[in-house]
Enzyme design. Structure first.
Site, mmCIF file in Angstrom:
data_model
loop_
_atom_site.group_PDB
_atom_site.id
_atom_site.type_symbol
_atom_site.label_atom_id
_atom_site.label_comp_id
_atom_site.label_asym_id
_atom_site.label_seq_id
_atom_site.Cartn_x
_atom_site.Cartn_y
_atom_site.Cartn_z
ATOM 1 C CG HIS A 1 -0.667 1.225 7.334
ATOM 2 N ND1 HIS A 1 0.265 0.822 8.266
ATOM 3 C CD2 HIS A 1 0.000 2.069 6.494
ATOM 4 C CE1 HIS A 1 1.426 1.401 8.009
ATOM 5 N NE2 HIS A 1 1.297 2.164 6.930
ATOM 6 C CD GLU A 2 -1.290 2.514 2.788
ATOM 7 O OE1 GLU A 2 -0.840 3.667 2.822
ATOM 8 O OE2 GLU A 2 -0.587 1.510 2.951
ATOM 9 C CG HIS B 1 0.144 6.735 5.652
ATOM 10 N ND1 HIS B 1 1.276 7.289 6.202
ATOM 11 C CD2 HIS B 1 0.435 5.431 5.445
ATOM 12 C CE1 HIS B 1 2.207 6.339 6.323
ATOM 13 N NE2 HIS B 1 1.724 5.204 5.876
ATOM 14 C CD GLN C 1 3.480 5.815 2.814
ATOM 15 O OE1 GLN C 1 2.529 5.274 2.281
ATOM 16 N NE2 GLN C 1 4.418 5.122 3.446
ATOM 17 N N GLY D 1 0.841 -1.189 0.000
ATOM 18 C CA GLY D 1 0.000 0.000 0.000
ATOM 19 C C GLY D 1 0.875 1.237 0.000
ATOM 20 C CB CYS E 1 5.128 2.207 7.518
ATOM 21 S SG CYS E 1 4.666 3.740 6.711
ATOM 22 C CG LEU E 2 6.583 1.154 1.424
ATOM 23 C CD1 LEU E 2 6.114 1.484 0.023
ATOM 24 C CD2 LEU E 2 7.638 0.064 1.390
HETATM 25 CO CO CO Z 1 2.629 3.371 5.842
#
Ligand code: CO
Length: 161
Positions: free
Chosen positions: A132-133, A136, A51, A46, A90-91
């Site tokens: 999670h997204e 963000h 991000q 995701g 998480c990236l």
């Molecule tokens: Co993330």
């Protein structure tokens, strides 16, 4: 289509409320395509627009081939139920993984890249990734929900979001 640089923590944009999308044009499609390429390049499941440095309510989720890529624009959680606890990454936090407890089921209202509204129901890991997204887009990071960080030997096969 291009691969964008991932914004890693700490960065102001990761902790800010994102703005709603009002224009559904070619530029938006291009951004979504770039987000997809970036997510694939970095092996994520995701990615949210902040991000890659864009403060807009846009996120994508892609947990497997069966579900395909889900594009969420201006998403809003309508309903949640149950509970699940599992590992999350998480990236924007390379190499960091922790256990997070979230609702097991989620019902979301969002718009697609053309602005058409839709409702999506998801459970288990897909529900986790979607939540999670959406977090963000509200400037909420998974680290604020981690109950236990995972050690290196517990990490095999985990992917970031
Ligand atoms: Co993330």
């Amino acid at each position: 289509m291009a691969v964008k640089k991932i914004v890693t923590y700490p960065a102001e944009i990761l902790e800010q409320q994102c703005e709603p999308v009002t224009v559904f044009d070619k530029k938006l499609s291009k951004l979504l395509n770039n987000m997809y390429n970036t997510m694939i390049e970095y092996d994520g499941v995701g990615l949210a627009a902040p991000q890659i440095g864009v403060k807009k309510q846009i996120a994508i989720v892609d947990i497997d081939d069966e579900t395909g890529t889900i594009e969420l624009i201006n998403p809003e959680i309508l309903e949640t139920s149950g509970e699940q606890t599992g590992p999350e990454g998480c990236l924007s936090f390379p190499g960091l993984y922790g256990e997070v407890t979230r609702p097991y089921f989620v019902k979301v209202k969002a718009q697609d890249r053309k602005g058409k509204p839709f409702i999506l129901e998801a459970e288990d890991f897909l529900a986790r990734a979607i939540q999670h997204e959406i977090d963000h887009l509200q400037g909420v990071l998974f680290t604020s929900k981690v109950t236990r960080y995972l050690e290196e030997d517990e990490l095999e096969g985990l992917e970031g979001e």
